[in-house]
Design an enzyme around this catalytic site. Sequence first.
Site, PDB file in Angstrom:
ATOM      1  N   ARG A  40      -7.442   9.822   6.989  1.00 28.00           N
ATOM      2  CA  ARG A  40      -8.626   9.870   6.127  1.00 28.00           C
ATOM      3  C   ARG A  40      -9.746  10.693   6.752  1.00 28.00           C
ATOM      4  NH1 ARG A  40      -8.392   3.579   4.033  1.00 28.00           N
ATOM      5  NH2 ARG A  40      -7.085   3.992   2.203  1.00 28.00           N
ATOM      6  N   LYS A 197       4.571  -9.053  -5.878  1.00 27.53           N
ATOM      7  CA  LYS A 197       4.237  -9.911  -7.013  1.00 27.53           C
ATOM      8  C   LYS A 197       4.133  -9.152  -8.328  1.00 27.53           C
ATOM      9  CE  LYS A 197       1.703 -13.424  -4.367  1.00 27.53           C
ATOM     10  NZ  LYS A 197       0.419 -14.158  -4.252  1.00 27.53           N
ATOM     11  N   GLY A 350      -0.597   1.995   0.203  1.00 19.73           N
ATOM     12  CA  GLY A 350      -0.407   1.983   1.652  1.00 19.73           C
ATOM     13  C   GLY A 350       1.041   1.902   2.098  1.00 19.73           C
ATOM     14  N   GLY A 373      -6.131   0.965  -4.715  1.00 21.39           N
ATOM     15  CA  GLY A 373      -6.558   0.332  -5.961  1.00 21.39           C
ATOM     16  C   GLY A 373      -6.944   1.344  -7.023  1.00 21.39           C
TER      17      GLY A 373
END
Length: 395
Positions: A40, A197, A350, A373
């Site tokens: 980053r 999930k 990630g 996200g």
Amino acid sequence: MSIQTLSGLAQAGALAGKRVFIRSDLNVPLDQGKITEDTRVRASVPAIRLALDAGAAVMVTSHLGRPKEGVVGPDDTLQPVAERLAELLGRPVRLVRDWVDGVELAVGDVALLENCRCNPGEKKNDPDLARRMAALCDVYVNDAFGTAHRAEATTEGMARFAPVACAGPLLAAELDALGRALKSPRRPMAAIVGGSKVSTKLSILQALADKVDQLIVGGGIANTFMLAAGLPIGKSLAEPDQVDQAKAVIQAMQARGVQVPIPVDVVVAKTFAADAPATVKEAADVAPDDLILDIGPRTAALLAQQLRQAGTIVWNGPVGVFEFDAFAEGTRVIAQAIAESDGFSIAGGGDTLAAIAKYGIADRVGYISTGGGAFLEFLEGKTLPAVAALQARSA
């Protein structure tokens, strides 16, 4: 998508002598004050160089970790980032601790402004804070796609109040790549959604079910879909309360004449451990005490064949516990198929980036998103607040 860009302003000579404020994403992993992975930081350099080469004075800020507002703790400081930026830029980078009320800066200077989330009001997008920070600059630049889904003072508020607001090269590239993948994809379009999930990825699965020609699920999500298909999963990670939702996704795809591939074979173990013996089983033969930790070789080969023929591939999440070599083959085969595909591929998240690094295919993925996200919310078709603010300023 019409958004003013930093490169456009630079080409127009509109940055000379200006104070440029860049919101970057420098949220890097640290171990005892040392950066352990600097992707980053390196990704932030083109925007900074662009502004410097155009004759600007440059301020950069970012969040780091989850600090308490009003306090800069030892784990919250951007000092290690300042040191790494100085190395990459080949010039001094001064860390400014208390900066909201003013920063002394000359043309050619680079100042790194301390962790913006330490400022009270940042996360709540306080308009007074945003106005004060916007007053620091002539040009505000958002180059942090990873935070574009959050309406905070340095991501959304400043874009509304700064004299000029634009997208940096990293943000512009992300929007271009994602737009290419979702707005006008080359068909057939395939999506791979992995993870533990269904509940956290349900809205993405539902959104993609309306858009893609092939929807591949992996990890714990695939286990829940196996339950929905009436298959045994032993003691594997799954969400039985999400079976109806999984069935709804399967039915939505079937209504469009497409099947959601359910594993035909799996790799199981009795315990969740790197050294656990791995066994390949037919999907129908999973025992009550088995843990499904990867897709099997026949399933991987079938999915790889689909992916090699895809025109567009969106990848978010591995299909097995790829961190353990005994259960990594499924993800490796999928990664290799994506690398070999002639289609345009875009990957984000990630774990996905970790898999790309592990299998050395970064140069064969069409675009690697820096957002987690934000990447997922864009896939869902949600409006990203930081992007919407830039669009409004460019209208």
